[in-house]
Every structure is written in structure tokens, then in C-alpha cells.
Scaffold this motif. Structure first.
Motif, short mmCIF file in Angstrom:
data_model
loop_
_atom_site.label_atom_id
_atom_site.label_comp_id
_atom_site.label_asym_id
_atom_site.label_seq_id
_atom_site.Cartn_x
_atom_site.Cartn_y
_atom_site.Cartn_z
N MET A 132 -21.04 16.22 53.85
CA MET A 132 -19.71 16.81 53.72
C MET A 132 -18.98 16.10 52.56
O MET A 132 -18.83 14.88 52.58
CB MET A 132 -18.93 16.62 55.03
N ASP A 154 -28.28 16.74 56.14
CA ASP A 154 -27.44 17.64 56.94
C ASP A 154 -26.34 18.26 56.08
O ASP A 154 -25.58 17.56 55.43
CB ASP A 154 -26.78 16.80 58.06
N TYR A 205 -19.15 23.42 54.23
CA TYR A 205 -19.00 22.34 53.25
C TYR A 205 -19.04 22.89 51.82
O TYR A 205 -18.75 22.19 50.87
CB TYR A 205 -20.09 21.26 53.39
N SER A 221 -23.45 22.29 67.92
CA SER A 221 -22.56 21.23 67.46
C SER A 221 -21.17 21.46 68.05
O SER A 221 -20.70 22.60 68.11
CB SER A 221 -22.49 21.22 65.93
N ASN A 222 -20.57 20.36 68.49
CA ASN A 222 -19.20 20.40 69.05
C ASN A 222 -19.11 21.23 70.32
O ASN A 222 -18.09 21.90 70.56
CB ASN A 222 -18.21 20.91 68.00
N GLN A 281 -25.06 18.05 67.78
CA GLN A 281 -24.36 17.19 66.80
C GLN A 281 -22.89 17.05 67.21
O GLN A 281 -22.18 18.05 67.33
CB GLN A 281 -24.48 17.80 65.40
N SER A 300 -19.92 11.29 61.66
CA SER A 300 -18.84 10.35 61.31
C SER A 300 -19.04 8.99 61.96
O SER A 300 -18.10 8.44 62.56
CB SER A 300 -17.47 10.93 61.68
N LEU A 336 -19.05 6.14 60.79
CA LEU A 336 -18.16 5.12 60.24
C LEU A 336 -16.71 5.51 60.47
O LEU A 336 -15.80 4.88 59.92
CB LEU A 336 -18.43 4.95 58.73
N GLY A 357 -15.27 7.87 59.24
CA GLY A 357 -14.73 8.19 57.92
C GLY A 357 -14.21 6.97 57.17
O GLY A 357 -13.50 7.12 56.17
N LYS A 406 -22.30 9.80 55.77
CA LYS A 406 -22.21 10.34 54.40
C LYS A 406 -22.06 9.16 53.46
O LYS A 406 -21.31 8.21 53.75
CB LYS A 406 -21.01 11.28 54.30
N SER A 423 -22.29 8.11 48.98
CA SER A 423 -22.43 8.63 47.63
C SER A 423 -23.24 7.72 46.72
O SER A 423 -24.01 8.20 45.89
CB SER A 423 -21.05 8.83 46.98
N HIS A 440 -24.80 2.29 49.01
CA HIS A 440 -24.43 2.71 50.37
C HIS A 440 -25.59 3.44 51.05
O HIS A 440 -25.84 3.24 52.24
CB HIS A 440 -23.20 3.63 50.33
N ASN A 458 -27.14 1.95 54.49
CA ASN A 458 -27.04 2.72 55.75
C ASN A 458 -28.42 2.99 56.35
O ASN A 458 -28.59 2.92 57.57
CB ASN A 458 -26.29 4.03 55.50
N1 LIG Z 1 -20.71 18.94 62.98
C1 LIG Z 1 -19.47 18.68 62.60
O1 LIG Z 1 -18.50 19.36 63.02
C2 LIG Z 1 -19.22 17.56 61.64
C3 LIG Z 1 -17.90 17.08 61.44
C4 LIG Z 1 -17.73 16.01 60.56
C5 LIG Z 1 -18.82 15.44 59.91
N2 LIG Z 1 -20.08 15.95 60.10
C6 LIG Z 1 -21.27 15.40 59.40
O2 LIG Z 1 -21.27 13.97 59.51
C7 LIG Z 1 -21.35 13.40 58.20
C8 LIG Z 1 -20.70 12.05 58.17
O3 LIG Z 1 -19.35 12.08 58.60
P1 LIG Z 1 -18.11 11.81 57.64
O4 LIG Z 1 -18.47 12.28 56.27
O5 LIG Z 1 -16.92 12.39 58.31
O6 LIG Z 1 -17.85 10.25 57.65
P2 LIG Z 1 -18.66 8.87 57.77
O7 LIG Z 1 -20.10 9.06 57.52
O8 LIG Z 1 -18.23 8.23 59.04
O9 LIG Z 1 -17.99 8.02 56.57
C9 LIG Z 1 -18.17 8.38 55.24
C10 LIG Z 1 -17.32 7.44 54.37
O10 LIG Z 1 -17.81 6.10 54.46
C11 LIG Z 1 -18.16 5.64 53.14
N3 LIG Z 1 -19.40 4.84 53.26
C12 LIG Z 1 -20.64 5.28 53.57
N4 LIG Z 1 -21.51 4.26 53.64
C13 LIG Z 1 -20.80 3.14 53.36
C14 LIG Z 1 -21.16 1.77 53.28
N5 LIG Z 1 -22.40 1.33 53.52
N6 LIG Z 1 -20.18 0.86 52.95
C15 LIG Z 1 -18.90 1.30 52.71
N7 LIG Z 1 -18.52 2.58 52.77
C16 LIG Z 1 -19.46 3.51 53.10
C17 LIG Z 1 -18.37 6.87 52.30
O11 LIG Z 1 -18.06 6.53 50.97
P3 LIG Z 1 -18.99 6.95 49.72
O12 LIG Z 1 -19.19 8.44 49.81
O13 LIG Z 1 -18.16 6.51 48.56
O14 LIG Z 1 -20.30 6.21 49.83
C18 LIG Z 1 -17.36 7.84 52.91
O15 LIG Z 1 -16.07 7.60 52.39
C19 LIG Z 1 -20.69 14.47 57.33
O16 LIG Z 1 -20.98 14.27 55.95
C20 LIG Z 1 -21.27 15.73 57.91
O17 LIG Z 1 -22.60 15.93 57.44
C21 LIG Z 1 -20.29 16.98 60.98
#
Ligand SMILES: NC(=O)c1ccc[n+]([C@@H]2O[C@H](COP(=O)([O-])OP(=O)(O)OC[C@H]3O[C@@H](n4cnc5c(N)ncnc54)[C@H](OP(=O)(O)O)[C@@H]3O)[C@@H](O)[C@H]2O)c1
Length: 251
Positions: A11, A31, A36, A122-123, A143, A170, A172, A174, A213, A215, A219, A223
Motif C-alpha cells: 500500500m 500483497d 491501492y 480480509s476484515n 488478512q 500494519s 508496525l 504504520g 510495507k 520502501s 528496511h 523486516n
Molecule cells: N487488508 C486491509 O484492509 C489492509 C489495510 C491496511 C494495510 N494492509 C496491508 O498491510 C501492509 C502494511 O501495512 P501499512 O502499510 O499500513 O503499515 P506498516 O507495515 O505497519 O508500516 C509501514 C511504515 O513503516 C515503515 N517501515 C517499514 N519497515 C521499517 C523498518 N524496518 N524501520 C523503520 N521503518 C520501517 C515504512 O516506511 P518506508 O516505506 O519508508 O520503508 C512505512 O512508513 C500494507 O502495505 C497493505 O499491503 C491491508
């Protein structure tokens, strides 16, 4: 379905080189989702790397869940991803055009025709999962939001009892986990980062895998390696004691 402990959430990923780098460092689960708006970007990244044995998952948005829209929606996703078949096709949220009695049989037909290997949800609430089970041969994965500040025990319990992967999104929160003093202290004790602690905690549960997620290559690598961090029982207890009331994606 067999899923690696850590996959890639996309995402917000708008650069194919992130997905290609993830494959390069060893990710075997990517994923995405229609909503997205990056399936073509993810497809370009998959094409640029070695995607052998990589599980590719996408999610039908709520406007592709009417029985007569499911197949066309799946084909549009496949086209954008540049694939003939999805490993995992989710219902993103059980709302909008979702109707278990008609949406799920349509998804089963998509699976039977070879366009998807597994149907994921999911959800979903526990009640919605139970209803869905009546119309699906198999729940390939569920999920849900799952991180140190939010977890639904009943959904974890259902996944463990029925033996399908719970894909924690999520992990982390976010980025919120970076500020938490309990997680920071555990990270200091292990000489690692709060991100690694959160991922290790999430993946310490049976049948739970996660999709942070990221970038940067740093990271991505950190991870992927975090699932190997062994937390002590007192670390787990301390994280268990955190108040869990931050839901980032409520219905
Ligand atoms: N099914 C659903 O309804 C649903 C809803 C929300 C999310 N999702 C899925 O879950 C995935 C992950 O959730 P999310 O994107 O909300 O948040 P997340 O994975 O909890 O956090 C992502 C954030 O953490 C940073 N990050 C990642 N690895 C890091 C590390 N080792 N050290 C420091 N910072 C780090 C990323 O920065 P950088 O990008 O700069 O590395 C980004 O800002 C989504 O991309 C999506 O695929 C699904």
C-alpha cells in the motif's frame, strides 16, 4: 496455504524497483489490492525480478463483489499485474456489493476456472467468517489488522483452530510502534529496532504471518530477518500488557 513469515505489503508503493528489490532479498509473498491503485507497478516489479515460488495476492474492492462482476474484476487485476493466475485472491472488505450467498460462489468459480489458487478474506468478523465458511471450500487466508496496539483474539483463535494463515497487516502500526517505550526497551535489550521487535512478536503466534510495507532495501532486509529474532517470555509478557486500543482501519 503455505506463506512465509514475512511478506511485502505494498500500500503506497509506487516504484516497481521496491518490489524487484524485495524479490532480490528473498521475499516470497507480495500483497497488493485494487484499491491501492498500484497493481501495474507491482506487476512491473514482479516482471523485473525472479518471482519463482512467490505468492502474489490481490484483493477485490467492494465494487467488484457483485456475482457478475467478480470474474471481470479478477481479469482486470490479472491484466494489470501481468499474470495468468493469482496465488491468493481476497475479498478486501465484506461490504458494498458483497453478498456471501452470491459473491463467494462466484469466487469459487473463478478459482475452479484456474484464475486463482486460493480465496482469501480480509476484515471479516467472526460471524462473517462462519457464514463465509458455508460457501467456500477453504479459507486460504484471513488478512486482518494485527500489531502491538490492536489484535482481535477471536479471529486469531478461529485461524488457529481452523488451521489457515492469519495475515497480519500494519504490523508496525504504520510507524506508531517506533514511539512505544515498552517496545523501545525490548529493542535496546536485544540490540535491535522496535520494527524488528513488533514483527518478531506478531510472527511468534502459530499460523500468523505478516506483510510490513517498506520502501528501502535496508528496511526490506531488516523486516525479512526480524522473524528470526527470538523474544524472551518476559518480552512477550510485556508486549501482551500493552493497552490494545488503537485500530487504524476500523470498519
Ligand atoms: N487488508 C486491509 O484492509 C489492509 C489495510 C491496511 C494495510 N494492509 C496491508 O498491510 C501492509 C502494511 O501495512 P501499512 O502499510 O499500513 O503499515 P506498516 O507495515 O505497519 O508500516 C509501514 C511504515 O513503516 C515503515 N517501515 C517499514 N519497515 C521499517 C523498518 N524496518 N524501520 C523503520 N521503518 C520501517 C515504512 O516506511 P518506508 O516505506 O519508508 O520503508 C512505512 O512508513 C500494507 O502495505 C497493505 O499491503 C491491508
Amino acid at each position: 496455504m503455505d506463506l512465509a513469515p514475512v511478506g511485502l505489503g505494498t500500500m503506497g508503493v509506487d516504484d516497481p524497483s521496491v518490489v524487484a528489490a524485495a524479490l532480490d532479498v528473498g521475499y516470497r509473498h507480495v500483497d497488493t489490492a485494487q484499491i491501492y491503485d498500484n497493481e501495474a507497478v507491482v506487476g512491473d516489479g514482479l516482471a523485473a525480478g525472479d518471482r519463482e515460488d512467490c505468492v502474489v495476492a490481490t484483493k477485490l474492492w467492494t465494487d467488484s463483489l457483485a456475482a457478475d462482476a467478480v470474474r471481470a474484476g479478477t481479469e482486470r487485476s490479472l491484466d494489470r499485474l501481468g499474470l495468468d493466475r493469482l496465488d491468493l485472491l481476497y475479498v478486501h472488505r465484506p461490504r458494498g456489493d458483497y453478498d456471501p450467498a452470491t459473491t463467494l460462489p462466484a469466487l469459487e468459480r473463478v478459482r475452479a476456472s484456474g484464475l486463482a489458487d486460493g480465496i482469501g478474506l480480509s476484515n471479516f468478523t467472526l460471524e462473517q467468517l462462519r457464514t463465509a465458511s458455508d460457501s467456500l471450500d477453504d479459507i486460504a487466508a484471513h488478512q486482518v489488522e494485527f500489531h502491538p496496539f490492536f489484535r482481535d483474539e477471536a479471529l486469531l483463535d478461529h485461524a488457529q483452530r481452523e488451521d489457515y494463515p492469519l495475515v497480519a497487516y500494519s504490523p508496525l502500526a504504520g510507524g506508531l510502534v517506533f514511539e512505544d517505550p515498552t517496545i523501545q526497551a525490548i529493542a535496546r535489550r536485544h540490540g535491535t529496532t522496535p520494527a524488528a521487535v513488533a514483527i518478531a512478536w506478531v510472527t511468534s503466534y502459530d499460523t500468523v504471518v505478516t506483510i510490513p510495507k517498506a520502501s528501502s532495501r535496508a528496511h526490506l532486509e531488516a523486516n525479512l530477518g526480524a522473524a528470526r529474532l527470538k523474544l524472551a517470555p518476559e518480552d512477550i509478557d510485556a508486549i501482551e500488557a500493552i493497552d490494545r486500543e488503537v485500530e487504524l482501519f476500523p470498519e
